[in-house]
Design an enzyme around this catalytic site. Sequence first.
Site, PDB file in Angstrom:
ATOM      1  N   ASP A 124       0.794  -1.228   0.000  1.00 51.23           N
ATOM      2  CA  ASP A 124       0.000   0.000   0.000  1.00 51.23           C
ATOM      3  C   ASP A 124       0.829   1.283   0.000  1.00 51.23           C
ATOM      4  OD1 ASP A 124      -2.606  -0.964  -0.300  1.00 51.23           O
ATOM      5  OD2 ASP A 124      -2.651  -1.607   1.786  1.00 51.23           O
TER       6      ASP A 124
ATOM      7  N   ASP B 107      -7.321  -3.627  -5.325  1.00 56.38           N
ATOM      8  CA  ASP B 107      -7.000  -2.306  -4.767  1.00 56.38           C
ATOM      9  C   ASP B 107      -5.649  -1.794  -5.256  1.00 56.38           C
ATOM     10  OD1 ASP B 107      -8.437  -4.192  -3.224  1.00 56.38           O
ATOM     11  OD2 ASP B 107      -8.296  -2.998  -1.400  1.00 56.38           O
TER      12      ASP B 107
END
Length: 423
Positions: free
Chosen positions: A135, A195
């Site tokens: 991330d 994502d």
Amino acid sequence: MQKWINETDLLSYPEISDIEIKTALKFSVEQMVRNIYSFKGNFPGAASFDGFYKPGVNKGWTTGFFTGETWLSYENASFVAGERIGADGKLRENPEGASERTLQDVKDFFSHAAERQVLSFLSRIERKADVDHHDMGFLYSPSCVAAWKLRDDENGRKAALLAADQLISRFQPVGEFIQAWGRMGAPENYRFIIDCLLNLPLLYWATGETGDPKYRDIAEKHIHTAMANVIREDDSTWHTVFMNPKTGKFDHGATCQGYKDGSAWARGQAWGVYGTAVAYKYTKRPEYFSYFKRVTGYFLHHLPKDLVPYWDLTFGDGDDEPRDSSSAVIAACGMLEMAKYLSQEEAAYYTSIARKLLKAIYDACRVTDPEESNGLLLHGTYSKKSPYNTCTPEGVDECVIWGDYYWMEALNRLYNPSWQIYW
Ligand code: GLY
């Protein structure tokens, strides 16, 4: 009973007006003034508790959104210039004692706050504190890349480049993808998740800054693998995709935060909408138009009548399940991004749909009173446990910090159409 909105009702749903955009953006910037005072250099957590975020440290995958909101406030500082807002949200003399904030005062207020947060991100990546996951883009694009783009902040540039190095260290050549979570190569984690498409702009930026193609090459390989494997035949998407560590081929899809393996987790589908738009932005591959249209079409045709997505698109009108407002604003941002590259007619369609989603959120989810919440959007869902999924429950029917960020980004995109995106 019909579970999902039909095309006629979707097309006749009202759009957010320019006045509503200004009202919501102004409130958001005011709320950020209050939050910057009250969080005192800390970061809000991923989700609120009964509508209120608690202060925490810079860890997890979500802290970059608060800094992103701070930068969006910096860019929209004129909304609070001339006002006197104290830490308690009351209009009065500001704590520095000046009688009124000039535009420069307000810009300085936000940029100093954001630059302090950037130092925290630099320290975090230098210490490699909680960065063993993919991330890096969510963390470092809206915070540190934004700092460099807006203010030539060298700390931001340095931190974002280190984060890009960290991100490419998770590339798996067998299967050509960036491994999302866990120990590299561990069989139970030999997978990517939808994502991640939003983590990749960091890599394009890093190639642009350094001239080194390695970042872009890895991003392109991951995008190719994701596009080939994440979209199902009915245009819904897998949340997570396991690849075979020997052959590098698709092994199986699975959910973590969706209701069950074959269902469409609302936010995953929304990441798919924005993710295919940024994949097109950077690659200009024409086939990504059709992926965007498929994923977006599925999302839109699985919305309830009031357009506020249920947390999983398997649910619809009549189901007693929570919503996820953040999915709507992420998808709206994706549509507004893709509209830049489409024909006039298609751009008008997706812009209009984005404005309808934002109208729905404006009416049903927007925080209007700082006594009610210190967030911007109600009715988000981070992770809801079901009998079939593997997530840890958190933040159900609460504010979620990325929902707040993408709400501001969407409003800002419409208010400032020439906005240079952080992604
Ligand atoms: N990227 C994790 C989530 O959307 O919850």
